[in-house]
Enzyme design. Structure first.
Site, PDB file in Angstrom:
ATOM      1  N   ASN A   1      -7.685   2.708 -54.484  1.00 19.28           N
ATOM      2  CA  ASN A   1      -7.603   4.118 -53.908  1.00 19.28           C
ATOM      3  C   ASN A   1      -6.376   4.709 -54.174  1.00 19.28           C
ATOM      4  O   ASN A   1      -5.168   4.215 -54.319  1.00 19.28           O
ATOM      5  CB  ASN A   1      -7.869   3.910 -52.370  1.00 19.28           C
ATOM      6  CG  ASN A   1      -6.807   2.955 -51.761  1.00 19.28           C
ATOM      7  OD1 ASN A   1      -6.350   2.009 -52.254  1.00 19.28           O
ATOM      8  ND2 ASN A   1      -6.319   3.184 -50.586  1.00 19.28           N
TER       9      ASN A   1
ATOM     10  N   GLU B   1      -4.511   8.274 -53.065  1.00 19.20           N
ATOM     11  CA  GLU B   1      -4.217   9.120 -52.287  1.00 19.20           C
ATOM     12  C   GLU B   1      -3.340  10.302 -52.589  1.00 19.20           C
ATOM     13  O   GLU B   1      -2.302  10.213 -53.398  1.00 19.20           O
ATOM     14  CB  GLU B   1      -3.587   8.733 -50.893  1.00 19.20           C
ATOM     15  CG  GLU B   1      -4.559   7.503 -50.166  1.00 19.20           C
ATOM     16  CD  GLU B   1      -4.096   7.024 -49.029  1.00 19.20           C
ATOM     17  OE1 GLU B   1      -2.922   7.421 -48.627  1.00 19.20           O
ATOM     18  OE2 GLU B   1      -4.898   6.336 -48.331  1.00 19.20           O
TER      19      GLU B   1
ATOM     20  N   CYS C   1     -11.521   6.818 -53.418  1.00 26.98           N
ATOM     21  CA  CYS C   1     -11.858   5.473 -52.857  1.00 26.98           C
ATOM     22  C   CYS C   1     -11.876   4.640 -54.033  1.00 26.98           C
ATOM     23  O   CYS C   1     -11.854   4.875 -55.325  1.00 26.98           O
ATOM     24  CB  CYS C   1     -12.924   5.331 -52.090  1.00 26.98           C
ATOM     25  SG  CYS C   1     -13.163   6.252 -50.565  1.00 26.98           S
TER      26      CYS C   1
ATOM     27  N   GLU D   1     -13.843   2.122 -54.760  1.00 26.37           N
ATOM     28  CA  GLU D   1     -15.146   1.929 -55.392  1.00 26.37           C
ATOM     29  C   GLU D   1     -15.381   2.949 -56.368  1.00 26.37           C
ATOM     30  O   GLU D   1     -16.018   2.778 -57.465  1.00 26.37           O
ATOM     31  CB  GLU D   1     -16.209   2.047 -54.200  1.00 26.37           C
ATOM     32  CG  GLU D   1     -16.022   0.827 -53.180  1.00 26.37           C
ATOM     33  CD  GLU D   1     -15.019   1.284 -51.931  1.00 26.37           C
ATOM     34  OE1 GLU D   1     -14.206   1.953 -52.316  1.00 26.37           O
ATOM     35  OE2 GLU D   1     -15.369   0.755 -50.943  1.00 26.37           O
TER      36      GLU D   1
ATOM     37  N   CYS E   1     -18.988   6.583 -51.235  1.00 28.55           N
ATOM     38  CA  CYS E   1     -19.214   5.782 -52.291  1.00 28.55           C
ATOM     39  C   CYS E   1     -20.471   4.992 -52.122  1.00 28.55           C
ATOM     40  O   CYS E   1     -20.951   4.737 -53.327  1.00 28.55           O
ATOM     41  CB  CYS E   1     -18.015   4.659 -52.075  1.00 28.55           C
ATOM     42  SG  CYS E   1     -16.424   5.462 -52.369  1.00 28.55           S
TER      43      CYS E   1
HETATM   44  N1  THU Z   1     -11.034   3.749 -48.741  1.00 32.34           N
HETATM   45  C1  THU Z   1     -11.595   3.322 -49.950  1.00 32.34           C
HETATM   46  O1  THU Z   1     -10.751   3.182 -50.833  1.00 32.34           O
HETATM   47  N2  THU Z   1     -12.737   2.897 -49.753  1.00 32.34           N
HETATM   48  C2  THU Z   1     -13.466   2.972 -48.614  1.00 32.34           C
HETATM   49  O2  THU Z   1     -14.766   2.920 -48.789  1.00 32.34           O
HETATM   50  C3  THU Z   1     -13.004   3.616 -47.617  1.00 32.34           C
HETATM   51  C4  THU Z   1     -11.633   4.049 -47.662  1.00 32.34           C
HETATM   52  C5  THU Z   1      -9.599   4.293 -48.881  1.00 32.34           C
HETATM   53  C6  THU Z   1      -9.500   5.630 -48.897  1.00 32.34           C
HETATM   54  C7  THU Z   1      -7.764   5.868 -48.146  1.00 32.34           C
HETATM   55  O3  THU Z   1      -6.953   5.869 -49.265  1.00 32.34           O
HETATM   56  C8  THU Z   1      -7.885   4.681 -47.309  1.00 32.34           C
HETATM   57  O4  THU Z   1      -8.736   3.920 -47.827  1.00 32.34           O
HETATM   58  C9  THU Z   1      -8.252   4.956 -45.891  1.00 32.34           C
HETATM   59  O5  THU Z   1      -9.051   5.747 -45.744  1.00 32.34           O
END
Ligand code: THU
Length: 133
Positions: free
Chosen positions: A49, A51, A60, A62, A96
């Site tokens: 992930n 940000e 994300c 995935e 995702c």
């Molecule tokens: N996140 C993912 O990487 N995958 C998901 O399916 C849900 C959320 C990440 C996005 C963000 O960086 C952090 O988790 C909190 O939401």
């Protein structure tokens, strides 16, 4: 030939997912996610992930893994492993699920918690009636 998701391949995917998790760029949520998607070629592609200060740019783990596989020329995916920094099972978000289901509704999903508990299911079972053109 379709790569068999045997114990050894699953182990490699789980290791790759945790390796990707270490690269998580999550300064805002501090929630680390790592993912590893298995292509029909047998190759495994990692994603984490990412940000941004402009929050909505967040991607994300995935979808990062999926984008990595597609960018490398993979067309079909058979399984995905998702590891998080939580001791609870965290399911993939709706975006995702939709992105992955468009490639393979029968995708095998392996969820792994921080303390290595594992849950396995088939993607289409968690996204019924998904949008399809
Ligand atoms: N996140 C993912 O990487 N995958 C998901 O399916 C849900 C959320 C990440 C996005 C963000 O960086 C952090 O988790 C909190 O939401």
């Amino acid at each position: 030939m379709q790569p068999k998701l045997n114990k050894a391949v699953e182990e490699r995917m789980i290791t790759a997912a945790f390796n990707a998790l270490k690269n998580s760029h999550s300064p805002h949520s501090k929630f680390k996610v790592g993912s590893a998607i298995l292509g029909l070629s047998g190759k495994i592609y990692q994603g984490t992930n990412i940000e941004f200060d402009a929050f909505s740019l967040t991607v994300c783990a995935e979808r990062s893994a999926l984008f990595c596989g597609i960018s490398c020329g993979e067309k079909v995916f058979t399984a995905i492993a998702i590891a998080t920094s939580s001791n609870d099972f965290k399911f993939p978000c709706g975006l995702c699920r939709q992105a992955l289901v468009e490639f393979n509704p029968d995708l095998k999903v392996i969820l792994i918690t921080k303390n290595k508990k594992i849950k396995r299911f088939i993607l289409k079972d968690i996204i019924p009636n998904y949008f399809k053109l």
